[in-house]
Design a protein around this motif. Structure first.
Motif, mmCIF file in Angstrom:
data_model
loop_
_atom_site.group_PDB
_atom_site.id
_atom_site.type_symbol
_atom_site.label_atom_id
_atom_site.label_comp_id
_atom_site.label_asym_id
_atom_site.label_seq_id
_atom_site.Cartn_x
_atom_site.Cartn_y
_atom_site.Cartn_z
ATOM 1 N N UNK A 71 3.112 131.137 4.528
ATOM 2 C CA UNK A 71 4.245 131.620 5.417
ATOM 3 C C UNK A 71 5.047 130.342 5.814
ATOM 4 N N UNK A 72 4.417 129.304 5.490
ATOM 5 C CA UNK A 72 5.310 127.898 5.964
ATOM 6 C C UNK A 72 5.705 127.204 4.588
ATOM 7 N N UNK A 73 5.557 127.945 3.448
ATOM 8 C CA UNK A 73 6.315 127.605 2.208
ATOM 9 C C UNK A 73 7.250 128.703 1.864
ATOM 10 N N UNK A 74 7.015 129.793 2.364
ATOM 11 C CA UNK A 74 8.153 130.862 1.965
ATOM 12 C C UNK A 74 9.229 130.763 2.547
ATOM 13 N N UNK A 75 10.401 130.708 1.970
ATOM 14 C CA UNK A 75 11.664 130.717 2.584
ATOM 15 C C UNK A 75 12.076 131.466 3.611
ATOM 16 N N UNK A 76 12.668 131.192 4.934
ATOM 17 C CA UNK A 76 12.783 131.844 5.889
ATOM 18 C C UNK A 76 13.604 133.057 5.693
ATOM 19 N N UNK A 77 13.284 134.177 6.418
ATOM 20 C CA UNK A 77 13.889 135.430 6.187
ATOM 21 C C UNK A 77 13.637 136.199 5.177
ATOM 22 N N UNK A 78 12.629 135.874 4.225
ATOM 23 C CA UNK A 78 12.093 136.673 3.073
ATOM 24 C C UNK A 78 11.548 137.988 3.666
ATOM 25 N N UNK A 79 11.931 138.993 3.045
ATOM 26 C CA UNK A 79 11.822 140.476 3.483
ATOM 27 C C UNK A 79 10.208 140.632 3.094
ATOM 28 N N UNK A 80 9.404 141.355 3.719
ATOM 29 C CA UNK A 80 7.703 141.503 3.796
ATOM 30 C C UNK A 80 7.763 141.861 2.425
ATOM 31 N N UNK A 81 8.225 142.916 1.716
ATOM 32 C CA UNK A 81 8.039 143.318 0.394
ATOM 33 C C UNK A 81 8.301 142.339 -0.908
ATOM 34 N N UNK A 82 8.870 140.937 -0.415
ATOM 35 C CA UNK A 82 9.223 140.219 -1.447
ATOM 36 C C UNK A 82 8.274 138.957 -1.085
ATOM 37 N N UNK A 83 7.478 139.073 -0.453
ATOM 38 C CA UNK A 83 6.518 137.669 -0.047
ATOM 39 C C UNK A 83 5.697 137.359 -1.168
ATOM 40 N N UNK A 84 5.600 136.249 -1.414
ATOM 41 C CA UNK A 84 4.904 135.527 -2.709
ATOM 42 C C UNK A 84 3.422 135.096 -2.282
ATOM 43 N N UNK A 85 2.633 135.087 -3.369
ATOM 44 C CA UNK A 85 1.296 134.420 -2.971
ATOM 45 C C UNK A 85 1.356 132.985 -2.872
ATOM 46 N N UNK A 86 0.277 132.193 -2.471
ATOM 47 C CA UNK A 86 0.392 130.704 -2.374
ATOM 48 C C UNK A 86 0.266 130.041 -3.782
#
Length: 487
Positions: A71-86
């Protein structure tokens, strides 16, 4: 409330003391060999991706690899259903620009984020965000609105690229547009330099190094109620004044060079207070006391009445002890820099109004803390639970190490316990090797016990194995240490 900052500088270390009303509230220590790195920006390299933990280890040039969560690599504000794996975000060998959010503490490496931010006196600049905001600690809604409006005007008036977001810090309360505009200009120019280094630097390397502790303290701690900043280094006094002239003109007159022969930390018994802060027990003026026990998972604080007997009744005595303890606990958390989960066991109070007053006093005392704290109230067991943000090592972790004799347990096995361990070890050796004679090497206390109180047991053991047992004192052995030599 009046305050004073004392700065003690030597080539080996920098020490800062924040004193309020003549009482030490915070002590910050930074050594040349172990300078804090929280806030620094690095160009690192991914050395290991851990899909099971949704995290990765990054080499930023330190002894231990640093740790970053997905979550510290994911762009801020990314919707929960668009979260990517490490594994989708990072791969081994990839170069990555990161910022340290927590110093390495104990056996844990530094914690990182890719959501960069750079602080100044009144603002925090976030180059990858478009959000503008105001610190939650500024509670006056009119003042919040005024600062928000000034911020937007100042950003629009810049003649350099002003993309990115800004957060107005608590220190900006009641400042004018010139101060905000100056800070914005400084941060944008600084970010230009950092951006250039991001491209040219080879990993692992530092691309932004935060200010040294004594200047950082002036930037972060200086408030209207700080009457003086005293520094005992003439060279660094000049650097401090130059920084203040450029970024904090109102602070210049309050900075003083301290030339006294008496060490600066002796002015308010700072050295004595630091020594007391390393102790497990904290005495209260009333006669009560606190017992503070930091553990790996949390810190527990127990409140006791001790020698305080009060003047009215038991409930009143308990209430007064808890009130004094609440104020003292808030100070101890700052002074010792204790972080993470903190559990406080106040003395049980039957009066609900007393419980509410103690909790309110604790929350009020914590408001002056620079670290973010959150009190979650009283649990079903009557314990007060709170969290305090941890970004650097505690005072004890900075100044102390685990005792090599007890390995940090705080307790030693008794000579009697060690004697019986020796008896069992001799029996094991006899079954395995059957030597002619056994020589026991142990500390003075253990050998004395074997030859005195345990002499009958030794004689019985010799008869049982039909062998002679001899003893020799080893002066450098600890109480728990022993060796059995087969002869």
């Amino acid at each position: 409330m009046s305050g004073e900052v004392l700065i003690n500088l030597t080539p080996m270390e920098t020490r800062v003391a924040l004193v309020e009303n003549g009482v030490l509230q915070e002590a910050l220590i930074e050594r040349a060999c172990r300078r804090g790195i929280a806030g620094n920006i690095y160009k690192g390299k991914v050395v290991r991706v851990l899909p099971g933990m949704q995290a990765a280890f990054i080499d930023i040039g330190l002894e231990r690899a640093a740790f970053i969560h997905a979550h510290e690599v994911m762009p801020s504000g990314t919707p929960a259903d668009e979260q990517l794996t490490i594994a989708q975000l990072l791969h081994e060998g990839q170069a990555l620009v990161v910022q340290v959010t927590k110093d390495p503490i104990g056996s844990k490496g530094a914690r990182l984020t890719t959501h960069l931010s750079i602080p100044s006196r009144y603002l925090v600049y976030m180059p990858d965000s478009s959000h503008h905001g105001v610190s939650q600690r500024i509670e006056d809604e009119r003042e919040r609105e005024r600062l928000r409006r000034l911020l937007e005007q100042s950003v629009a008036g810049q003649d350099v690229d002003a993309s990115g977001g800004f957060i107005v810090r608590t220190a900006a309360e009641n400042v004018g547009d010139e101060e905000l505009a100056s800070d914005i200009y400084f941060l944008l120019r600084l970010w230009q330099k950092v951006s250039e280094r991001k491209i040219t630097a080879a990993p692992p390397s530092v691309i932004y190094d935060d200010l040294p502790l004594f200047i950082r303290t002036l930037r972060d701690v200086m408030r209207e109620d700080i009457e003086k900043v005293r520094i005992d280094s003439r060279e660094n006094f000049t650097r401090l004044v130059e920084f203040a002239r450029e970024f904090m003109p109102t602070a210049v007159e309050r900075i003083e060079y301290y030339p006294g022969e008496r060490p600066i930390f002796d002015l308010y018994s700072v050295e004595d207070e630091i020594q007391k802060a390393l102790s497990r027990k904290v005495q209260l003026k009333s006669g009560g006391y606190l017992v503070i026990d930091p553990t790996e998972a949390m810190t527990t604080i127990d409140v006791n009445t001790g020698g305080f007997v009060g003047h009215r009744n038991l409930e009143e005595t308990i209430f007064k002890t808890n009130l004094e303890a609440a104020t003292s606990i808030a100070r101890q958390l700052r002074l010792r820099n204790l972080g993470g989960i903190i559990i406080i066991d106040f003395i049980d109070m039957e009066d609900v109004e007393h419980q509410r007053q103690v909790l309110r006093l604790l929350e009020k005392a914590l408001e002056r803390d620079h670290a973010k704290t959150k009190c979650t109230g009283v649990t079903e067991l009557g314990l007060v639970q709170l969290t305090r943000k941890r970004t650097r090592e505690s005072l004890a972790q900075t100044l102390c190490e685990a005792c090599p004799t007890c390995d940090g347990r705080g307790k030693l096995k008794t000579p009697e316990t060690v004697c019986y361990e020796i008896f069992r070890e001799i029996l094991r050796e006899e079954r395995a090797y059957s030597a002619e004679t056994y020589m026991v090497l142990a500390s003075q206390a253990v050998v004395d016990r074997l030859l005195d109180e345990e002499s009958t047991s030794v004689a019985d053991l010799e008869t049982f194995i039909n062998k002679t047992i001899r003893f020799q004192v080893e002066q450098h052995y600890s109480q728990e240490q022993y060796d059995i030599v087969l002869m």
